[in-house]
Design an enzyme around this catalytic site. Structure first.
Site, short mmCIF file in Angstrom:
data_model
loop_
_atom_site.label_atom_id
_atom_site.label_comp_id
_atom_site.label_asym_id
_atom_site.label_seq_id
_atom_site.Cartn_x
_atom_site.Cartn_y
_atom_site.Cartn_z
CG HIS A 73 23.22 38.03 -18.83
ND1 HIS A 73 23.61 38.60 -17.65
CD2 HIS A 73 22.85 36.75 -18.53
CE1 HIS A 73 23.50 37.73 -16.67
NE2 HIS A 73 23.03 36.60 -17.18
CG ASP A 151 16.33 38.79 -9.63
OD1 ASP A 151 15.92 37.62 -9.72
OD2 ASP A 151 17.54 39.08 -9.69
NE ARG A 158 15.53 31.33 -8.08
CZ ARG A 158 16.21 31.80 -9.15
NH1 ARG A 158 16.25 33.10 -9.39
NH2 ARG A 158 16.81 30.96 -9.95
CB SER A 173 16.41 35.54 -11.94
OG SER A 173 17.54 36.10 -11.35
CE LYS A 177 19.36 39.73 -12.28
NZ LYS A 177 19.92 38.71 -11.42
N1 URA Z 1 21.83 34.61 -12.53
C1 URA Z 1 20.77 35.37 -12.15
O1 URA Z 1 20.79 36.59 -12.22
N2 URA Z 1 19.68 34.70 -11.69
C2 URA Z 1 19.59 33.37 -11.62
O2 URA Z 1 18.58 32.86 -11.21
C3 URA Z 1 20.71 32.62 -12.00
C4 URA Z 1 21.82 33.26 -12.46
#
Ligand code: URA
Length: 413
Positions: A73, A151, A158, A173, A177
């Site tokens: 990621h 999320d 957010r 966050s 995932k």
């Molecule tokens: N990418 C995400 O998935 N979440 C965040 O809070 C910031 C970047």
């Protein structure tokens, strides 16, 4: 201090509509201002993972063997197309990659927007289709969909309450995932610099450390590379232009920084997956990575025999005088690409697949007066002046070479 029970309750309640936006906003602002302890961040992440399904692909077999499931990621950069050549490289070396990926928001591009510029390509895959692809071609790139639904709701809140920029909230966050997608190990590319989410090495290092610890404590061995994002990666920023450049890398060419980062991350992923003896660079030379990419794209409906879209309107920026290309500000280039239509301002907005910037001269390269430095592409001529204004001031041509920064700053975990 938030107790485990309080965190579980509020995440579950918000996911299912029992906790109102106003209440969650107040809590998010308190977290934004005060931070969270390691224990709180860990529980927050676990609760977000538990808000949806957690994929498990450990029963799958390929050629009679269980899969070595690994993913990477990136925290988001400019010209960051690395996933596109990287996944086929590690697939060609024998790993399997289940990648939940995202669309771009604001100045950073999204891998799904780039791949969706390939005619027919879809990222909306059912779990059954992901399973089938993993066992048949060894990789799948899909929209996060129902993974960590808490999320998705919290991120949207957010976004409108100015609480995105919180290290524990970003870490939880991202990791919710990634832990839900079914990889058995993870490699993170944490970007630092002008074109990154995090501008300072200290902040990036802290985020990397928290995410590595979240993965490890959840039983998913995780490591991170801290990499430079002051200058765009490669020579293209946008959607289809980045796919074109990725195809050049897969054909054994392409810009040296894209190749170097692809191979560094591939080496980490293969090590994390316990695969010895494979040579990632050889997969670019012998065409096996390209074969894996073609197989992945075809499995997801994409047709690489059709031309990729490119903006019908273009404008070239030329050098006012000769010299050496100076520093190139990734944020200026990213904002130019965004104004051309490559990115979106609001979730759900369409993007222009053919919009973007081609960079003809990178920092340190010689430049002759009148030579092309950048070409801008869009479908919408009215977008050009704003894009040119963003690019203005993001580059210089001078007499001396700019200081070159190392691409890979550190390795954590
Ligand atoms: N990418 C995400 O998935 N979440 C965040 O809070 C910031 C970047």
């Amino acid at each position: 201090m938030l107790s485990d029970a309080a965190i579980d309750w509020v995440i579950d309640g918000y996911t299912h509509g029992r906790v109102a936006d106003e209440q969650m906003s107040a809590l998010l602002m308190a977290i934004f201002l005060n931070g969270m302890t390691v224990a709180e961040t860990t529980r927050w992440t676990t609760a977000m993972v538990a808000s949806g399904e957690r994929f498990d692909f450990t029963d799958l077999r390929r050629d009679g063997r269980s899969l070595a499931l690994v993913d990477k990621h990136s925290t988001g950069g400019v010209g960051d197309k690395i996933t596109i050549p990287l996944l086929p490289v590690v697939m060609a070396c024998g790993a399997a990659v289940p990648q939940a990926s995202g669309r771009g928001l604001g100045h950073t591009g999204g891998t799904l927007d780039k791949l969706e510029s390939i005619p027919g390509f879809t990222a909306e895959l059912s779990k059954d289709r992901i399973r089938q692809q993993l066992s048949e071609v060894g990789g799948a790139i899909f929209a996060a969909g129902e993974l960590a639904p808490a999320d998705r709701k919290i991120y949207a809140l957010r976004d409108i309450t100015a609480t995105v920029d919180s290290t524990p909230l970003i870490a939880s966050s991202v990791m919710s995932k990634k832990l839900a997608e079914g990889a058995q190990s993870l490699v993170l590319d944490v970007k630092v610099g002008r074109g990154a989410f995090l501008k300072t090495e200290d902040d990036a290092r802290e985020l990397a450390r928290i995410m590595v610890d979240l993965g490890n404590s959840d039983g998913v061995p995780t490591r991170a590379l801290l990499t430079d994002m002051n200058c765009p990666l490669g020579r293209t920023v946008g959607n289809s232009v980045e796919v074109t450049e990725s195809l050049e890398v897969l054909a054994g060419g392409g810009p040296s920084d894209v190749v170097a980062l692809t191979l560094a991350l591939a080496t980490e992923m293969l090590d994390a997956a316990g695969i010895d003896g494979a040579d990632p660079a050889e997969t670019l030379r012998d065409g096996s990575a390209m074969d894996c990419f073609r197989a992945l794209v075809a499995a997801q409906g994409g047709d690489l025999s059709r031309p990729l879209p490119i903006g019908a309107v273009s404008e070239t920026v030329t050098a006012p005088h000769g010299g050496v290309m100076g520093d190139l500000d990734a944020m200026g280039v990213a904002l130019a690409a965004w104004r051309l239509g490559a990115g979106r301002a609001q979730p759900g907005e369409p993007v222009q697949f053919g919009a973007g910037v081609r960079i003809h001269r990178k920092p340190g390269e010689p430049v002759a007066a009148g030579e092309a430095l950048f070409t801008l592409y869009t479908e919408t001529a009215e977008r050009l002046p704003g894009a040119l204004a963003e690019l203005d001031g993001a580059w210089t041509v001078g007499d001396t070479e700019p200081t070159q920064r190392p691409l890979i700053i550190d390795r954590i975990g």
